[in-house]
Design a protein around this motif. Structure first.
Motif, short mmCIF file in Angstrom:
data_model
loop_
_atom_site.label_atom_id
_atom_site.label_comp_id
_atom_site.label_asym_id
_atom_site.label_seq_id
_atom_site.Cartn_x
_atom_site.Cartn_y
_atom_site.Cartn_z
N VAL A 98 57.59 28.79 49.11
CA VAL A 98 56.70 29.60 49.94
C VAL A 98 57.56 30.27 51.01
CG1 VAL A 98 54.83 29.56 51.63
CG2 VAL A 98 54.66 28.19 49.52
N THR A 99 57.50 31.59 51.08
CA THR A 99 58.25 32.34 52.07
C THR A 99 57.28 33.21 52.86
OG1 THR A 99 60.19 32.39 50.63
CG2 THR A 99 60.14 33.95 52.48
N VAL A 100 57.30 33.04 54.18
CA VAL A 100 56.42 33.80 55.05
C VAL A 100 57.28 34.72 55.91
CG1 VAL A 100 54.59 33.69 56.78
CG2 VAL A 100 54.84 31.84 55.11
N SER A 101 57.06 36.01 55.76
CA SER A 101 57.84 36.99 56.51
C SER A 101 57.13 37.36 57.81
CB SER A 101 58.08 38.23 55.67
OG SER A 101 56.85 38.86 55.37
N SER A 102 57.93 37.65 58.82
CA SER A 102 57.34 37.99 60.13
C SER A 102 57.10 39.48 60.27
CB SER A 102 58.28 37.52 61.24
OG SER A 102 59.55 38.11 61.08
#
Length: 124
Positions: free
Chosen positions: A120-124
């Motif tokens: 899971v990758t959450v970008s800002s």
């Protein structure tokens, strides 16, 4: 022994949502308490959430995800879910589901069976 396979990870922007699934085979997952853990690069594996067996009457969450994540189970599908809302960049990690004989522990040593993980990758 139960075999676990996670799915549903991916790349999402901050504030977005993802639903992770954990499918079980080998033995019915209703016999097991189930948990979700995560591990970010350079960090130790961290407890995220757990749900009791057989019907999920009790749940537990790490403080950092309370109110944003929901763990649930559908025994008829041999599947456990982690609904993740309002995601933050600090939620970025590989997420693992795991099975334990007893509910109540946040220690990964108490979980005997593990999936391979989903990113899971959450970008800002």
């Amino acid at each position: 022994q139960v075999t676990l396979v996670e799915s549903g990870g991916g790349l999402v922007q901050a504030g977005g949502s993802l639903r992770l699934s954990c499918g079980a085979s080998g033995r019915t997952c209703s016999s097991y308490a189930m948990g979700w853990f995560r591990q970010a690069p350079g960090k130790e594996r961290e407890f995220v959430a757990a749900i009791s067996s057989p019907y999920g009457g009790s749940t537990d969450y790490v403080d950092s995800v309370k109110g944003r994540f929901t763990i649930s189970r559908v025994n008829a599908k041999n599947t456990v879910y982690l609904q993740m809302n309002s995601l933050k960049p600090e939620d970025t990690a590989v997420y693992y589901c795991a099975a334990a004989r007893a509910y109540g522990s946040r220690r990964h040593e108490e979980y005997a069976d593990w999936g391979q993980g989903t990113q899971v990758t959450v970008s800002s």
